[in-house]
Scaffold this active site. Structure first.
Site, PDB file in Angstrom:
ATOM      1  N   CYS A   2      39.784  50.187  31.023  1.00  0.00           N
ATOM      2  CA  CYS A   2      39.102  51.463  30.893  1.00  0.00           C
ATOM      3  C   CYS A   2      40.004  52.553  31.431  1.00  0.00           C
ATOM      4  O   CYS A   2      41.204  52.376  31.592  1.00  0.00           O
ATOM      5  CB  CYS A   2      37.769  51.443  31.643  1.00  0.00           C
ATOM      6  SG  CYS A   2      37.920  51.136  33.416  1.00  0.00           S
ATOM      7  N   ARG A  49      34.697  52.783  29.871  1.00  0.00           N
ATOM      8  CA  ARG A  49      34.915  51.347  29.726  1.00  0.00           C
ATOM      9  C   ARG A  49      35.219  50.926  28.299  1.00  0.00           C
ATOM     10  O   ARG A  49      34.532  51.328  27.356  1.00  0.00           O
ATOM     11  CB  ARG A  49      33.695  50.569  30.217  1.00  0.00           C
ATOM     12  CG  ARG A  49      33.928  49.050  30.203  1.00  0.00           C
ATOM     13  CD  ARG A  49      32.702  48.286  30.646  1.00  0.00           C
ATOM     14  NE  ARG A  49      32.998  46.848  30.688  1.00  0.00           N
ATOM     15  CZ  ARG A  49      32.128  45.902  30.362  1.00  0.00           C
ATOM     16  NH1 ARG A  49      30.904  46.228  30.012  1.00  0.00           N
ATOM     17  NH2 ARG A  49      32.486  44.626  30.407  1.00  0.00           N
ATOM     18  N   ILE A  52      35.886  44.131  27.566  1.00  0.00           N
ATOM     19  CA  ILE A  52      36.741  42.990  27.232  1.00  0.00           C
ATOM     20  C   ILE A  52      36.160  41.688  27.784  1.00  0.00           C
ATOM     21  O   ILE A  52      36.099  40.684  27.089  1.00  0.00           O
ATOM     22  CB  ILE A  52      38.172  43.190  27.796  1.00  0.00           C
ATOM     23  CG1 ILE A  52      38.792  44.489  27.255  1.00  0.00           C
ATOM     24  CG2 ILE A  52      39.054  41.987  27.474  1.00  0.00           C
ATOM     25  CD1 ILE A  52      39.014  44.523  25.771  1.00  0.00           C
ATOM     26  N   ASN A  74      40.351  49.597  36.452  1.00  0.00           N
ATOM     27  CA  ASN A  74      40.931  49.642  35.118  1.00  0.00           C
ATOM     28  C   ASN A  74      41.934  48.506  34.996  1.00  0.00           C
ATOM     29  O   ASN A  74      42.823  48.376  35.840  1.00  0.00           O
ATOM     30  CB  ASN A  74      41.628  50.990  34.907  1.00  0.00           C
ATOM     31  CG  ASN A  74      42.562  50.987  33.714  1.00  0.00           C
ATOM     32  OD1 ASN A  74      42.271  50.395  32.678  1.00  0.00           O
ATOM     33  ND2 ASN A  74      43.693  51.662  33.846  1.00  0.00           N
ATOM     34  N   GLY A  75      41.814  47.676  33.977  1.00  0.00           N
ATOM     35  CA  GLY A  75      42.774  46.605  33.765  1.00  0.00           C
ATOM     36  C   GLY A  75      42.106  45.252  33.706  1.00  0.00           C
ATOM     37  O   GLY A  75      40.925  45.138  33.368  1.00  0.00           O
ATOM     38  N   ASP A  99      35.494  40.358  35.708  1.00  0.00           N
ATOM     39  CA  ASP A  99      36.668  40.017  36.511  1.00  0.00           C
ATOM     40  C   ASP A  99      36.860  41.010  37.655  1.00  0.00           C
ATOM     41  O   ASP A  99      37.371  40.656  38.716  1.00  0.00           O
ATOM     42  CB  ASP A  99      37.924  39.973  35.632  1.00  0.00           C
ATOM     43  CG  ASP A  99      38.207  41.303  34.955  1.00  0.00           C
ATOM     44  OD1 ASP A  99      37.317  41.806  34.237  1.00  0.00           O
ATOM     45  OD2 ASP A  99      39.307  41.844  35.127  1.00  0.00           O
ATOM     46  N   ILE A 287      55.788  45.788  12.511  1.00  0.00           N
ATOM     47  CA  ILE A 287      56.019  47.082  11.884  1.00  0.00           C
ATOM     48  C   ILE A 287      57.462  47.161  11.398  1.00  0.00           C
ATOM     49  O   ILE A 287      58.375  46.637  12.033  1.00  0.00           O
ATOM     50  CB  ILE A 287      55.712  48.239  12.867  1.00  0.00           C
ATOM     51  CG1 ILE A 287      55.805  49.591  12.164  1.00  0.00           C
ATOM     52  CG2 ILE A 287      56.610  48.190  14.087  1.00  0.00           C
ATOM     53  CD1 ILE A 287      55.282  50.760  13.010  1.00  0.00           C
ATOM     54  N   SER A 363      52.065  41.622  24.392  1.00  0.00           N
ATOM     55  CA  SER A 363      53.361  42.194  24.048  1.00  0.00           C
ATOM     56  C   SER A 363      54.462  41.476  24.817  1.00  0.00           C
ATOM     57  O   SER A 363      54.229  40.928  25.896  1.00  0.00           O
ATOM     58  CB  SER A 363      53.376  43.697  24.391  1.00  0.00           C
ATOM     59  OG  SER A 363      54.687  44.221  24.361  1.00  0.00           O
ATOM     60  N   GLY A 364      55.676  41.516  24.284  1.00  0.00           N
ATOM     61  CA  GLY A 364      56.834  40.920  24.949  1.00  0.00           C
ATOM     62  C   GLY A 364      57.586  41.863  25.847  1.00  0.00           C
ATOM     63  O   GLY A 364      58.714  41.547  26.260  1.00  0.00           O
TER      64      GLY A 364
END
Length: 642
Positions: A2, A49, A52, A74-75, A99, A287, A363-364
């Site tokens: 959030c 929020r 998730i 947040n997270g 969580d 992409i 993501s890497g």
């Protein structure tokens, strides 16, 4: 996931709910699913929020049983299940399946040291009503941003700076003290921000306000200790195990999840381990660009397709010729601050594409920093060989290299650009050489460019001073972890994914994996000039050789080529001498010289020119108070009609 925000009145006045609402309304994109706030006299905390985990029960702010502790976070906390079980065994009662709730009870059990127990990406605010104490903090690596503003009456915080600008009495002003470092790096490093009076809370930092006193401290740094008791085979095995664990932990979600896939080593490794952990096909998104030679250099779709076929993912591709002129004002509004990294455009476009299907993406990002994937990490390796040459030959090579053309968007000219930069820095000390690789513009040129001359902050010098490493490569990692990672790569990843309400996770920056990589000797991490030697060896039975050993390409756009062609009118209008003079920051003749050198291939000025262009566009949006749409219309008028 959030956006959080809040106000603590230092003068004791009650916080107004309407002010918290103003902050939340402007960051609605971070959390379109829910909102909430808690006010206790002089303190108010609030959130927007994006649901998730525990979709129905995870409303924030969260409180403990007696209402003495309140939290917005947040997270994601990836080890929350283990922590929850431990706390329940000690008698703590949970109201939700969220969580974030573990933070409340961990704080109750262990005080401020609770942050050491967390594995995750987060920023949070915790109100301890018993002590009338506010505690805010940020995760170890700085995956989630947090801005702070303090004046004589209040301390306010928010995940995005624009939420602070929504408060009464706050207006956007340029902090000219950060201009020098911005021009050198292409971004504003913490604790600075482009806004006067607003700063970033650095990564791994806690800030507490109690009894009118503000205290701030760092709770974690990359360790300078190198382990030399493990064999290369042990390093490979431990890296493999740690990477697989990090991916597994970060796949926890109650909503659809996917992965960005470029076909490079890092994103391919994430997808490979996701496929091992999932009984269903992984959703992957890639992409590419359409156009000429420059676009082809940045088009990695064939490699992404190869990895997708190998792991049988549900793969989607988007081929774009982006409306850069229309996008830039809106994206810079979302970014809060200008930057010179074109990856923010690519990240936004692929995030927007993925958001049609999923709410969470992996993501890497971070693999190059942890395991030695950038060419710049080879500077010392080749400098030692160059310095072994006779002095007359070094001099001759230096003379010739200084006259080489440079353009990163052409295969040959990009090679010449790299050679030119290497030779120019070969005689420097290790720190100075690395700084020359990182900088967009050198200090001398910055001094000539700024109307008031160079000066102000030097974040790289501060990062080198605190690095502590004798191991040259791991010293570079420590510097990157203080600067480029949180304030460029992670900032743009967060802002551009959350612009479309997409949560992006970065398993390669799991702090335990980072600590492992930071303790790895450099002669094992990079072996004989082979970048990412340990990581590639760990993945040898997972990924094909042509993926592991193909030439690296950055996750950006061919912006430099566009600035010479279709975007040349935009460049010349945005940085016209009269425009530069009116803004009053830069010397017009020096700006014109940079444009001429870029167009003539005397230098690759992509990052330098983009930093200047984006600063001007950002200024029109934030300093001049214009809407992104209005600025976009003006910029489009600069281009010839099709």
């Amino acid at each position: 996931m959030c956006g959080i925000h809040g106000i603590l009145r230092l003068d004791g006045a009650p916080v107004e709910s309407a002010h918290l609402s103003l902050m939340g309304d402007i960051t609605q994109h971070r959390g379109p699913d829910d909102e909430g706030q808690h006010i206790d006299g002089a303190c108010g905390i609030a959130m927007r929020r994006l649901s998730i985990i525990d979709l129905a029960g995870g409303h924030q702010p969260l409180s403990n049983q007696d209402g003495s502790l309140w939290l917005v976070c947040n997270g994601e906390i990836y080890n929350y299940r283990e922590l929850r079980a431990e706390l329940q065994a000690k008698g703590f009662q949970f109201k939700t399946g969220s969580d974030s709730e573990v933070l409340l009870h961990l704080y109750d059990a262990e005080g401020d040291d609770f942050v050491y127990r967390l594995n995750g990406m987060f920023d949070f605010a915790l109100w301890d009503a018993r002590r009338r104490r506010l505690l805010i903090g940020r995760d170890r690596i700085g995956v989630k941003p947090l801005y702070v503003m303090q004046d004589g009456q209040r301390l306010a915080f928010a995940t995005e700076a624009k939420a602070l600008l929504a408060l009464p009495g706050v207006r956007a002003e340029l902090d000219t003290r950060v201009l020098s470092s911005y021009l050198q790096l292409g971004y504003v490093a913490a604790p600075g921000s482009m806004f006067k009076g607003i700063r970033k809370l650095p990564p791994a930092t806690l800030l507490a306000v109690e009894a009118g006193q503000v205290k701030e401290w760092r709770y974690w740094r990359v360790s300078p200790q190198i382990r030399r008791d493990w064999s290369e085979a042990e390093w490979i095995e431990r890296s493999r195990e740690s990477l697989q664990r990090a991916v597994r932990m970060q796949m926890v979600s109650d909503v659809p999840i996917g992965a960005f896939l470029s076909g490079g080593v890092d994103s391919s490794a994430v997808v490979a381990y996701m496929a091992r952990e999932s009984s269903e096909p992984i959703r992957t998104y890639a992409i590419g660009f359409e156009g000429g030679e420059a676009e082809t250099l940045y088009n990695e779709l064939p490699y992404a397709r190869q990895v997708s076929e190998l792991f049988k993912t549900q793969h989607k591709e988007i081929v774009v010729k982006p409306d850069v002129v229309g996008l830039l004002p809106q994206l810079l509004w979302h970014m809060d601050e200008p930057l010179a990294d074109t990856a923010f455009i690519t990240t936004y476009l692929v995030s927007q594409f993925a958001r049609q299907d999923v709410k969470v993406i992996l993501s890497g990002v971070g693999g190059d920093e942890l395991f030695g994937g950038y060419r710049r990490y080879l500077g010392g390796h080749y400098a030692r060989r160059f310095q072994a040459l006779p002095a007359w030959l070094q001099s001759a090579i230096g003379f010739a290299a200084g006259r080489l053309p440079a353009d990163r968007h052409s295969g040959l000219l990009n090679t010449l650009r790299l050679a030119k930069g290497f030779v120019a820095s070969a005689g420097m000390g290790a720190d100075a050489r690395y700084q020359s690789y990182l900088q967009v513009l050198g200090q001398d040129l910055v001094g000539r460019l700024l109307v008031d001359g160079a000066g102000g902050q030097d974040p790289l010098a501060a990062a080198f001073a605190s690095a502590g490493h004798e191991d040259e490569l791991n010293r570079m990692l420590a510097v990157d972890a203080e600067t480029q990672l949180p304030d460029d790569l992670l900032l743009l990843t967060d802002k551009m994914s959350m612009a479309v309400s997409l949560e992006c996770r970065v398993p390669l920056l799991d702090h335990e994996l980072l600590e492992l990589a930071a303790s790895m000797p450099s002669d094992i991490k990079i072996r004989g000039g082979r970048l990412k030697h340990v990581l590639k060896s760990a993945l040898a039975d997972v990924l094909p050789d042509d993926i592991l050993n193909r030439k690296k390409r950055g996750f950006g756009t061919p912006m430099g080529a566009w600035l010479k062609k279709e975007l040349a009118p935009l460049l010349r209008r945005l940085l016209a001498p009269e425009v530069v003079k009116a803004r009053g920051l830069f010397v017009p003749a020096v700006v014109s010289g940079l444009i001429a050198d870029h167009e003539a291939n005397r230098m690759d000025g992509t990052d330098a020119l983009l930093s200047l262009m984006n600063l001007e566009i950002w200024s029109r949006v934030y300093l001049d108070g214009r809407s992104p749409a209005d600025v976009a219309l003006e910029l489009k008028s600069y281009l010839p009609r099709a």
